[in-house]
Design a protein around this motif. Structure first.
Motif, PDB file in Angstrom:
ATOM      1  N   GLU A   8     -41.236  39.398 -11.969  1.00  0.00           N
ATOM      2  CA  GLU A   8     -41.434  40.846 -11.827  1.00  0.00           C
ATOM      3  C   GLU A   8     -41.671  41.499 -13.186  1.00  0.00           C
ATOM      4  OE1 GLU A   8     -39.410  43.635  -8.433  1.00  0.00           O
ATOM      5  OE2 GLU A   8     -38.095  42.722  -9.900  1.00  0.00           O
ATOM      6  N   SER A  41     -44.795  50.482  -8.285  1.00  0.00           N
ATOM      7  CA  SER A  41     -44.744  49.288  -7.438  1.00  0.00           C
ATOM      8  C   SER A  41     -44.533  49.735  -6.007  1.00  0.00           C
ATOM      9  CB  SER A  41     -43.577  48.380  -7.844  1.00  0.00           C
ATOM     10  OG  SER A  41     -43.800  47.822  -9.102  1.00  0.00           O
ATOM     11  N   ASN A  52     -45.102  43.433 -14.405  1.00  0.00           N
ATOM     12  CA  ASN A  52     -45.057  44.799 -14.929  1.00  0.00           C
ATOM     13  C   ASN A  52     -45.643  44.885 -16.332  1.00  0.00           C
ATOM     14  OD1 ASN A  52     -43.948  46.337 -12.773  1.00  0.00           O
ATOM     15  ND2 ASN A  52     -41.940  45.482 -13.209  1.00  0.00           N
TER      16      ASN A  52
END
Length: 149
Positions: free
Chosen positions: A61, A92, A65
């Motif tokens: 994750e 998101s 990002n």
């Protein structure tokens, strides 16, 4: 005609989005508008129950990002060198829902979005983020398609 003082541009960094961005920037210049550029990271499937020894879900994750931030920085450097009235948002979630939510949060008077122009089975399978934004947005939406060759 209504004055578009806040314009939001949704991008997935594709050629379609780049082409639509040209319209968003031209309108922002014409109306001396604040331009908000939004990129939505489509929420990945929850992989926490799957054993992947090389990387944790949280690391994945974080990498996604950071990749989005890097792409946004490069995009702005290449496209907005001489236009200072802009801000960026990376979110998101489900793309069409996040685009609409961010437009509402920023008070956007216009959303500009590129479309892939999918038809038939491909449209049925993948759907259309642009179409969903057009149907549900609380402000006008300019949907821009690449020219047909």
């Amino acid at each position: 005609m209504k004055r578009f003082d806040k314009i939001m541009m949704a991008t997935d960094f594709s050629d379609n989005s780049d082409y639509a961005f040209d319209y968003a920037l031209a309108l922002a210049r014409q109306f001396d508008a604040e331009l908000t550029i939004v990129h939505v990271i489509n929420e990945p499937a929850d992989l926490r129950g799957i054993y992947v020894p090389e990387i944790t879900y949280e690391e994945l994750e974080k990498e996604i990002n950071q990749g989005a931030k890097d792409m946004m920085a490069k995009f702005c450097k290449n496209k907005l060198a001489d236009y200072g009235n802009y801000k960026t948002v990376i979110a998101s979630g489900v793309p069409f829902q996040e685009i609409i939510a961010k437009a509402d949060e920023t008070g956007a008077a216009l959303i500009v979005i590129g479309t892939h122009g999918r038809t038939g089975l491909e449209h049925l399978v993948f759907g259309s983020t642009a179409e969903r934004v057009v149907r549900a947005a609380h402000c006008p939406v300019l949907s821009v398609r690449l020219p047909v060759k």
